[in-house]
Design an enzyme around this catalytic site. Structure first.
Site, mmCIF file in Angstrom:
data_model
loop_
_atom_site.group_PDB
_atom_site.id
_atom_site.type_symbol
_atom_site.label_atom_id
_atom_site.label_comp_id
_atom_site.label_asym_id
_atom_site.label_seq_id
_atom_site.Cartn_x
_atom_site.Cartn_y
_atom_site.Cartn_z
ATOM 1 N N ASP A 138 42.673 -20.444 -19.494
ATOM 2 C CA ASP A 138 43.602 -21.356 -18.837
ATOM 3 C C ASP A 138 43.534 -22.686 -19.595
ATOM 4 O O ASP A 138 42.460 -23.283 -19.710
ATOM 5 C CB ASP A 138 43.199 -21.525 -17.367
ATOM 6 C CG ASP A 138 44.198 -22.354 -16.571
ATOM 7 O OD1 ASP A 138 44.860 -23.224 -17.171
ATOM 8 O OD2 ASP A 138 44.293 -22.147 -15.346
ATOM 9 N N TYR A 188 53.223 -29.677 -16.704
ATOM 10 C CA TYR A 188 53.394 -31.027 -16.125
ATOM 11 C C TYR A 188 52.207 -31.958 -16.321
ATOM 12 O O TYR A 188 52.221 -33.077 -15.856
ATOM 13 C CB TYR A 188 53.726 -30.934 -14.628
ATOM 14 C CG TYR A 188 52.773 -30.111 -13.802
ATOM 15 C CD1 TYR A 188 51.566 -30.616 -13.363
ATOM 16 C CD2 TYR A 188 53.092 -28.805 -13.452
ATOM 17 C CE1 TYR A 188 50.697 -29.858 -12.619
ATOM 18 C CE2 TYR A 188 52.233 -28.026 -12.707
ATOM 19 C CZ TYR A 188 51.022 -28.568 -12.283
ATOM 20 O OH TYR A 188 50.158 -27.801 -11.543
ATOM 21 N N LYS A 189 51.151 -31.478 -16.990
ATOM 22 C CA LYS A 189 49.990 -32.352 -17.205
ATOM 23 C C LYS A 189 50.178 -33.092 -18.534
ATOM 24 O O LYS A 189 51.051 -33.927 -18.626
ATOM 25 C CB LYS A 189 48.711 -31.529 -17.120
ATOM 26 C CG LYS A 189 48.484 -31.054 -15.671
ATOM 27 C CD LYS A 189 47.344 -30.089 -15.486
ATOM 28 C CE LYS A 189 47.215 -29.720 -14.007
ATOM 29 N NZ LYS A 189 46.398 -28.521 -13.790
ATOM 30 N N ARG A 194 38.128 -39.192 -10.962
ATOM 31 C CA ARG A 194 38.577 -38.583 -12.206
ATOM 32 C C ARG A 194 39.531 -39.524 -12.938
ATOM 33 O O ARG A 194 40.472 -40.047 -12.344
ATOM 34 C CB ARG A 194 39.326 -37.302 -11.825
ATOM 35 C CG ARG A 194 39.221 -36.177 -12.784
ATOM 36 C CD ARG A 194 39.711 -34.902 -12.160
ATOM 37 N NE ARG A 194 41.099 -34.978 -11.692
ATOM 38 C CZ ARG A 194 41.957 -33.961 -11.796
ATOM 39 N NH1 ARG A 194 41.582 -32.833 -12.356
ATOM 40 N NH2 ARG A 194 43.180 -34.073 -11.329
HETATM 41 C C1 LIG Z 1 46.615 -27.755 -12.638
HETATM 42 C C2 LIG Z 1 46.014 -26.421 -12.822
HETATM 43 C C3 LIG Z 1 46.725 -25.265 -12.481
HETATM 44 C C4 LIG Z 1 48.062 -25.400 -11.802
HETATM 45 O O1 LIG Z 1 48.601 -24.207 -11.388
HETATM 46 P P1 LIG Z 1 50.092 -24.215 -10.827
HETATM 47 O O2 LIG Z 1 50.331 -22.827 -10.442
HETATM 48 O O3 LIG Z 1 50.982 -24.668 -11.948
HETATM 49 O O4 LIG Z 1 50.136 -25.172 -9.676
HETATM 50 C C5 LIG Z 1 46.153 -24.041 -12.760
HETATM 51 N N1 LIG Z 1 44.937 -23.950 -13.354
HETATM 52 C C6 LIG Z 1 44.222 -25.056 -13.663
HETATM 53 C C7 LIG Z 1 42.897 -24.920 -14.315
HETATM 54 C C8 LIG Z 1 44.736 -26.314 -13.404
HETATM 55 O O5 LIG Z 1 44.026 -27.395 -13.685
#
Ligand SMILES: *Cc1c(COP(=O)(O)O)cnc(C)c1O
Length: 409
Positions: A194, A219-220, A368
């Protein structure tokens, strides 16, 4: 380091001009780009164009004339460069959670007879929940959750898939991706990484590390906007054997044949499901143009300088007020964020946000701070620590209004 010295770092910064490509609120120091990236100016123009021209004027013709139908793969190809993949190995669709469901299920199918999914007990909850749901659906796997130190010794012949997030969302700890991928594969397992806190934050080398599957967030650090579609990666060598299980019409070999039988597309489009979200995909596509020509090695270099500076300036505050650094000092083990533990972390963060320094809080006690190198200045780091010092000295955080928990932290 003095303020003058810090300002000279900004003057020497080869990425300094990138900040101009973002719309940032006046007076705010934004240290939460790891949660929701800032707004690139070109997204505003692109959204107006998509809504007024493509949707408003060309209407349904735009699927062909404006290439809407190819957006999931076109945007995927742009992300591919940032994560060390080939253009046809990445596709954009759905959320990270849904993409994880798709690739984890497909990966398990490629390792029949093996019964374990191995992950980090501190992994992001959605990753663990999706894995849990899959074990309940298939009824033949167990989810093995261990600490970071126990991952390597827990890799055995029973493990079908090693599922990890490269950068820990709480602490900013960064795994050794290539090393763990190799270890897992030596035991005959597949890996799913991930990249939620990696893509856009530093160079990722998926193919160099011979990664099997990956997912990540739009979106990050990629700045695609709230709820932007996510991406998934499947190494070329696995694509033909990767079975889709969310078999929607957009993953069909010929969606507009409207045939009653499902036949998967030859390429990665097979892992898309329904009609693509054109507005969000267009926003993400425009946001990714900001990365055009950007050397990700420079992004990493600046990220480490920013986080080093923050940790250094925080030292006296940490000692005086009991902030405990949760992020590794070792560069190779650090993502693009810095976290501190403090028992009053929630209230302190709320007070700090009220002073215009936006970070966030993660239960039970983590403050954070995310550092997005494309739009942060070294001077911002200085100001952020300065304002935190004021919050602590004045005791502002003790006010009742900062204790109240909002729905989103
Ligand atoms: C932000 C994040 C997600 C987000 O998942 P969505 O399904 O897009 O909300 C998933 N995995 C990690 C490790 C994250 O930090």
């Amino acid at each position: 380091m003095t303020l003058a010295e810090i300002k000279s770092l900004d003057q020497a910064d080869p990425l300094a001009a990138k900040r101009e490509e973002f719309l940032l609120p006046e007076g705010v120091i934004y240290l939460d780009g790891n949660s929701l990236g800032a707004l690139p100016k070109r997204v505003v123009a692109r959204m107006a164009q998509v809504i007024q021209q493509e949707w408003g004027q060309s209407l349904i013709k735009s699927w062909n004339t404006h290439g809407w139908i190819d957006l999931p793969q076109r945007v995927g190809a742009r992300i591919a460069r940032l994560v060390g993949a080939e253009p046809d190995e990445v596709v954009v669709a759905d959320s990270t959670s849904v993409n994880l469901f798709k690739v984890l299920l497909a990966a398990l199918e490629l390792r029949p007879g093996r019964r374990a999914i191995l992950s980090d007990i501190a992994n992001f909850p959605t990753d663990l929940y999706i894995a849990q749901g899959i074990t309940e659906l298939l009824k033949r796997h167990e989810l093995r959750l261990v600490s970071k130190e126990e991952i390597d010794k827990s890799l055995d012949e029973e493990v079908a898939v090693l599922l990890l997030t490269e950068v820990d969302y709480r602490t900013g700890y960064r795994y050794e991706m290539a090393h763990l991928t190799r270890l897992a594969q030596q035991k005959g397992a597949l890996v799913v990484w991930d990249l939620a806190h990696s893509a856009g934050a530093f160079p990722v080398h998926l193919n160099q590390a011979q990664v099997d599957f990956a997912v990540g967030c739009g979106y990050k650090y990629l700045n695609g906007g709230p709820g932007a579609p996510a991406f998934l990666f499947v190494a070329r060598r696995h694509q033909a054997a990767t079975r889709p299980f969310l078999t929607g019409w957009m993953g069909h070999a010929d969606p507009f044949a409207f045939s009653p039988e499902y036949i998967p597309a030859e390429d990665l489009r097979r892992l898309t499901v329904g009609t693509p979200a054109i507005l969000s995909l267009s926003a993400l596509e425009a946001a990714l143009e900001v990365f055009e020509g950007v050397d990700m090695a420079l992004v990493r270099q600046k990220s480490l300088q920013l986080t080093d500076l923050f940790i250094q300036l925080m030292e006296p505050l940490a000692a005086r007020y009991g902030f405990q650094l949760a992020t590794p000092l070792e560069h190779a083990r650090r993502g693009s964020q810095v976290s501190y533990r403090h028992p009053e972390g929630y209230a302190i963060m709320q007070a700090l946000i009220a002073q215009g320094v936006v970070g966030d809080f993660r239960a039970p006690d983590i403050l954070r701070f995310g550092f997005a190198p494309l739009y942060l200045r070294f001077e911002d780091v200085y100001q952020a620590v300065h304002r935190l010092a004021q919050v602590m000295q004045s005791g502002l955080w003790r006010e009742a209004r900062f204790q109240e928990r909002a729905k989103v932290t």
